[in-house]
Design an enzyme around this catalytic site. Structure first.
Site, mmCIF file in Angstrom:
data_model
loop_
_atom_site.group_PDB
_atom_site.id
_atom_site.type_symbol
_atom_site.label_atom_id
_atom_site.label_comp_id
_atom_site.label_asym_id
_atom_site.label_seq_id
_atom_site.Cartn_x
_atom_site.Cartn_y
_atom_site.Cartn_z
ATOM 1 N N ASP A 1 4.624 47.129 1.131
ATOM 2 C CA ASP A 1 4.084 48.060 0.141
ATOM 3 C C ASP A 1 5.208 48.995 -0.277
ATOM 4 O OD1 ASP A 1 1.598 46.873 0.805
ATOM 5 O OD2 ASP A 1 1.413 48.237 2.507
ATOM 6 N N ASP B 1 -11.517 46.800 0.808
ATOM 7 C CA ASP B 1 -10.839 47.828 1.594
ATOM 8 C C ASP B 1 -11.893 48.622 2.349
ATOM 9 O OD1 ASP B 1 -8.546 46.921 0.452
ATOM 10 O OD2 ASP B 1 -8.080 48.742 -0.670
#
Length: 245
Positions: free
Chosen positions: A129, A8
């Site tokens: 998500d 990330d």
């Protein structure tokens, strides 16, 4: 079955967030390219990368770091974060990204997903998500009023390569993957599903390889790899043995 190590990106660095909160970021490596090389050396076959700044900005923000990774690893890379138009998709695929992940735009502009999946077969995935069952958008900052299954079913015949399903409540907390919700989604659709959020130990890898999870394409591992709670050698050996069986 694929175990995807996650990188990330925030401010050009390799970080992990807790529950998608940018204020709760831990820097694990100042050099994402070096981290990518480390994962390649450990034997991983496919890299999962998210441009966190891009997810919030709605456009790529860590392109330099991504391009640096592409130069040093030969394994395929899937990339999400800030990918919201066909021009951005085309640009990343032409630079060597194997598969783009469309998140917010999949909720707000489903036609984009269908157009991209048709133009680039096998190279477009959708990132869903979920927070309390509903899909979150804009880097998880906003919740929508639709469920992951609602969104996934829109793309059943669109040629989407995979659905990456993340339980935000578990992401970065090492509490284990939400297997019930993830497997239920995988069993309700024909698109391959990748589990994400909360992978904590070798036990999660064993669950991934169990008959119960047979419809899953794989899982994404983040903090557990960085914290040392998941031994990559052990995890990959387990997956290799399962493939050989």
């Amino acid at each position: 079955m694929i175990l995807f190590p996650a990188i990330d990106l925030k401010n050009g660095q390799c970080v992990r967030l807790e529950q998608g909160d940018m204020a709760r970021a831990t820097v694990f490596n100042l050099d994402p390219a070096a981290q990518a090389q480390s994962f390649a050396a450990q034997g991983f076959q496919y890299l999962h990368v998210v441009d966190l700044d891009g997810a919030f900005a709605g456009k790529p923000m860590n392109a330099q770091a991504v391009e640096a990774m592409l130069k040093v690893v030969s394994m395929p890379v899937q990339l999400g974060g800030g990918i919201r138009d066909l021009k951005t998709i085309e640009a990343w695929l032409s630079k060597g990204i194997a598969r783009v992940i469309i998140g917010t735009a999949a909720v707000r502009d489903p036609a984009l997903v269908k157009e991209a999946a048709k133009a680039f077969p096998g190279r477009v995935a959708v990132g869903l998500d979920a927070r309390d069952g509903n899909v979150a958008v804009e880097g998880w900052a906003e919740s929508s009023q639709v469920t992951a299954l609602d969104i996934a079913q829109r793309f059943e015949d669109a040629g989407v390569a995979a659905i990456i399903f993340t339980d935000i409540a578990r992401d970065g907390l090492l509490k284990g993957i939400n297997w019930d919700a993830t497997i239920a989604l995988a069993e309700a659709i024909s698109i391959p599903v990748i589990a994400s959020g909360g992978l904590a130990s070798i036990e999660d890898v064993r669950t991934l390889l169990s008959p119960r999870a047979k419809k899953l394409e794989g899982a994404i591992a983040g903090r557990a790899l960085y914290d040392g709670r998941l031994d990559p050698t052990e995890a990959l050996a387990l997956i290799g043995a399962a493939k050989a069986a």
